[in-house]
Design a protein around this motif. Sequence first.
Motif, PDB file in Angstrom:
ATOM      1  N   ARG A  71       0.815  -1.214   0.000  1.00 39.15           N
ATOM      2  CA  ARG A  71       0.000   0.000   0.000  1.00 39.15           C
ATOM      3  C   ARG A  71       0.847   1.261   0.000  1.00 39.15           C
ATOM      4  N   HIS A  78      -2.300  -0.676 -16.642  1.00 36.17           N
ATOM      5  CA  HIS A  78      -2.806  -0.017 -15.429  1.00 36.17           C
ATOM      6  C   HIS A  78      -1.757   0.032 -14.325  1.00 36.17           C
ATOM      7  N   HIS A  85      -9.242  -9.401  -8.848  1.00 32.07           N
ATOM      8  CA  HIS A  85      -8.521  -8.660  -9.899  1.00 32.07           C
ATOM      9  C   HIS A  85      -9.303  -8.772 -11.203  1.00 32.07           C
ATOM     10  N   ARG A  97     -18.736  -9.371  -1.305  1.00 32.67           N
ATOM     11  CA  ARG A  97     -18.245  -8.055  -1.728  1.00 32.67           C
ATOM     12  C   ARG A  97     -19.061  -7.616  -2.929  1.00 32.67           C
ATOM     13  N   LEU A  98     -19.293  -6.310  -3.054  1.00 28.87           N
ATOM     14  CA  LEU A  98     -19.972  -5.794  -4.232  1.00 28.87           C
ATOM     15  C   LEU A  98     -18.963  -5.840  -5.373  1.00 28.87           C
ATOM     16  N   GLY A 150     -16.974  -5.452  -8.709  1.00 27.97           N
ATOM     17  CA  GLY A 150     -16.928  -4.309  -9.629  1.00 27.97           C
ATOM     18  C   GLY A 150     -16.889  -2.990  -8.903  1.00 27.97           C
ATOM     19  N   PHE A 151     -16.858  -3.074  -7.547  1.00 26.45           N
ATOM     20  CA  PHE A 151     -16.770  -1.852  -6.731  1.00 26.45           C
ATOM     21  C   PHE A 151     -15.474  -1.838  -5.926  1.00 26.45           C
ATOM     22  N   HIS A 186     -11.427  -0.166  -5.190  1.00 22.06           N
ATOM     23  CA  HIS A 186     -10.159  -0.274  -5.906  1.00 22.06           C
ATOM     24  C   HIS A 186      -9.028   0.110  -4.960  1.00 22.06           C
ATOM     25  N   ARG A 187      -7.913  -0.599  -5.082  1.00 20.46           N
ATOM     26  CA  ARG A 187      -6.777  -0.288  -4.214  1.00 20.46           C
ATOM     27  C   ARG A 187      -6.253   1.130  -4.467  1.00 20.46           C
ATOM     28  N   LYS A 245      -9.772   6.043  -5.419  1.00 18.33           N
ATOM     29  CA  LYS A 245     -10.697   6.414  -4.328  1.00 18.33           C
ATOM     30  C   LYS A 245     -11.650   7.470  -4.895  1.00 18.33           C
ATOM     31  N   ARG A 298     -12.295   4.597 -16.289  1.00 18.64           N
ATOM     32  CA  ARG A 298     -12.629   3.572 -17.299  1.00 18.64           C
ATOM     33  C   ARG A 298     -14.094   3.140 -17.146  1.00 18.64           C
ATOM     34  N   TYR A 318     -21.595   3.965   3.873  1.00 17.36           N
ATOM     35  CA  TYR A 318     -20.470   3.009   3.917  1.00 17.36           C
ATOM     36  C   TYR A 318     -19.608   3.177   2.672  1.00 17.36           C
ATOM     37  N   LYS A 356     -15.894   4.962   2.574  1.00 17.30           N
ATOM     38  CA  LYS A 356     -14.772   4.097   2.196  1.00 17.30           C
ATOM     39  C   LYS A 356     -14.325   4.373   0.758  1.00 17.30           C
ATOM     40  N   ASN A 370     -15.584   0.173 -10.553  1.00 16.78           N
ATOM     41  CA  ASN A 370     -14.286   0.104 -11.226  1.00 16.78           C
ATOM     42  C   ASN A 370     -14.478  -0.444 -12.638  1.00 16.78           C
ATOM     43  N   ARG A 410      -4.779  -6.702 -21.905  1.00 11.54           N
ATOM     44  CA  ARG A 410      -3.676  -6.365 -20.987  1.00 11.54           C
ATOM     45  C   ARG A 410      -2.329  -6.913 -21.443  1.00 11.54           C
TER      46      ARG A 410
END
Length: 431
Positions: free
Chosen positions: A50, A232, A267, A302-303, A305-306, A308-309, A312, A317, A355, A359, A364, A391
């Motif tokens: 991070r 990316h 990912h 987890r949602l 497609g929502f 990202h590291r 924020k 995209r 939430y 956060k 994404n 990619r």
Amino acid sequence: MAANTLTIRDNRTGKEVEFPIESGTEGPPVVAVEKFYKEFGLFTLDPGFRSTASCKSKITFIDGEAGVLLYRGYPIEQLAESSSFAEVCYLLLYGELPNQDQYNDFVHKVTHHTMLHEQILNFYKGYRRDAHPMAIMVGVVGALSAFYHDSLDVHNPRHREISAFRLISKIPTIAAASYKYSVGQPFVYPDNGKGYVENFLYMLFSVPCAKYTISPVLVRAMRQIMILHADHEQNASTSTVRLAGSSQANPFAAASAGIGALWGPAHGGANEEVLSMLHEIGSVERVGEYIKRAKDPKDPFRLMGFGHRVYKNYDPRARILKKAAHDVLVELGRGNDPMFKLAMELERIAQEDEYFVTKKLYPNVDFYSGIIQSAIGIPTNMFTVIFAVARMVGWVAQWKEMIEYGEGIGRPRQLYVGAARRDYLFMNERK
Ligand code: SDX
């Protein structure tokens, strides 16, 4: 104390050392800590990276707070609107937009490496018909090094360029063959009269018994999907390719490692999971139940497609793909597609939920891409394959840059928390 340095003091010994702070063209500066262990006998610990920059790079820049993505300095919005995928490949590989001669020469080279060695097609027959196409891709890409012994010297620039062309040119053919094999249709050979994206769609969807046509709106959508997924920065799969390539493994083996890393649902595998999630939610009435589950720390849901590291903010995209999804669905007479409506409602509700707001969890790249691919006729299990096809150029460009920087093998250290030294116990001595 010199400017542009960070002084770190070990309070156990009182030792203070200055470390240089290096600034790039954009984004946060870095503190160069290569000598940290030598000076303090300490490692730095950052398991999720991070706060760790693994390399210097000139290829892609992301500003996660502002939701900015640049390929070699060009905004992704402008490239997605006006560039071709082949031109973006050239830009990522060589750092500049090509002039007409450079573009024509590049397209000619990429076009004339699209065929696979005929024996490679035998690999597919070893898989079950219901094998996941990503499993096939991992195997076939890794096996390419068994066919191309003439260009495996990673220190030879000519070999690097030939391998780059082979990977970029052949990955659509390999991906399309993975799909054809899974649906029991004959492989379709590349048509060198078609552009990169058109050729890929042709190899995916044409059949020997019918004339093949496809709407330019769908081709444009696929072109945008590929441009948006091309690179990316140091994401998990690109970092995997760099680390694998740092051992001087051949680029085909490094690319195969990248495909494996991309497959994970955290990912590149998320696009496939988004569609499954939308089908599971099924209707707008059930969105609230799933939002609640996504927020429950005890619930692994987890949602998809929502979040990202790095982003924020809204992933730029995702914004482009949301519009592309709308255009494709309208073109197909499905402007009221229930999955798209559900996705937009899910996004709206999440964006109003405290939430997700606190956060900083936004859609994404994976959130809308599956809806478009589904509308184009691509089956869900091919979504991450499409991501890998796009990619590949980013992986190759980053691999080439890593080799050219010549940093040597990447070898992280650790904080050891296991058993202290102890002597072997024979069976009769054990409890
Ligand atoms: C890609 O790295 C790249 O660049 C990747 C990529 C590329 O182009 O290469 O952009 C492609 O991989 C996009 C991401 C696709 N993955 C998904 O959509 C899967 C769902 N997203 C999550 O798994 C998650 O958001 C990650 C894995 C993407 C990021 O993980 P992080 O960095 O650990 O998440 P975070 O630090 O931003 O999370 C902050 C908080 C955490 O809660 P707390 O520990 O603070 O209580 O938000 C939570 C997370 O648990 N959270 C979510 C969430 N994502 C994060 N809660 C619910 N749903 C989510 N989707």
